[in-house]
Design an enzyme around this catalytic site. Structure first.
Site, PDB file in Angstrom:
ATOM      1  N   ASP A  12      -6.795   0.928  -2.789  1.00 29.40           N
ATOM      2  CA  ASP A  12      -5.501   0.711  -3.172  1.00 29.40           C
ATOM      3  C   ASP A  12      -4.962   1.866  -4.057  1.00 29.40           C
ATOM      4  OD1 ASP A  12      -2.856  -0.475  -3.764  1.00 29.40           O
ATOM      5  OD2 ASP A  12      -3.837  -1.972  -5.532  1.00 29.40           O
ATOM      6  N   GLU A  72      -4.190   0.906   1.710  1.00 28.85           N
ATOM      7  CA  GLU A  72      -3.075   0.464   1.635  1.00 28.85           C
ATOM      8  C   GLU A  72      -1.797   1.236   1.896  1.00 28.85           C
ATOM      9  OE1 GLU A  72      -0.286  -2.729  -1.034  1.00 28.85           O
ATOM     10  OE2 GLU A  72      -2.668  -2.547  -1.135  1.00 28.85           O
ATOM     11  N   ASP A 145      -6.026  -4.336  -8.746  1.00 29.87           N
ATOM     12  CA  ASP A 145      -5.885  -3.210  -7.897  1.00 29.87           C
ATOM     13  C   ASP A 145      -7.293  -3.119  -7.225  1.00 29.87           C
ATOM     14  OD1 ASP A 145      -3.728  -1.669  -8.952  1.00 29.87           O
ATOM     15  OD2 ASP A 145      -4.422  -1.846 -10.753  1.00 29.87           O
TER      16      ASP A 145
END
Length: 186
Positions: A12, A72, A145
């Site tokens: 992420d 992501e 996260d």
């Protein structure tokens, strides 16, 4: 980690906090290997933060030897400067993985949430709850996260197992299928 298990790294990306998570896949068994965050100071030089992202991704890959990396994709926001910074962080993480010969796949936030919870609009707490059920861990992570990164890795695993992809002979998209199967498509 299990011997001969496939390790997937999920990332992420972020310019102040980068989440990472690794899962192990052996047959139908999927387990959480580790998750964590790289935290940087927002007052640090932006290029120094990019260097730290690169170094951390290379370090994780050297330690856990993942077969693939899922990241992501940045979501579209109103602040163009924030988007540019996030894109740089994502690009550095991708470059670090590619530099170490780890295949990279990108997933949209909505796709990740949909594959984990069945709802593309799920909130972070819902994603965490499903991850805890699927991967059977009870620890409360220090950061969403980190759990978002685990969700990216698990989404990648689900996409690789997709019956649709198997019908395409394992190709990740139509262009790859056509390239891998000359003569089958006219």
């Amino acid at each position: 980690m299990q011997k001969n298990a496939k390790i997937i790294l999920g990332i992420d990306p972020g310019t102040v906090v980068m989440g990472y998570g690794l899962i192990s896949v052996q047959g139908n068994d999927v387990t959480l290997v580790t998750m964590g965050t790289l935290r940087m100071l927002s007052k640090d030089d932006p290029y120094l933060r990019l260097q730290k992202i690169h170094a951390k991704v290379v370090e994780i890959i050297a330690k856990y030897r993942p077969e693939s990396c899922a990241i992501e994709a940045p979501f579209f926001g109103k602040n163009v400067q924030s988007m540019l910074k996030l894109g740089r962080a994502q690009g550095v993480a991708i470059a670090a993985a590619m530099h170490t010969n780890v295949a990279v796949t990108e997933y949209a936030p909505r796709k990740i949430k949909q594959s984990i919870t069945g709802n593309g609009n799920a909130d972070k707490a819902q994603v965490l709850g499903m991850l805890q059920k699927i991967l059977q861990f009870t620890d409360e992570p220090h950061s969403f996260d980190a759990t978002d990164a685990v969700a990216v890795a698990l989404c990648h695993h689900y996409q690789e197992r997709s019956p649709f992809l198997k019908a395409m002979g394992g190709a990740k998209n139509w262009k790859a299928f056509i390239s891998d199967n000359p003569g089958r498509i006219k």
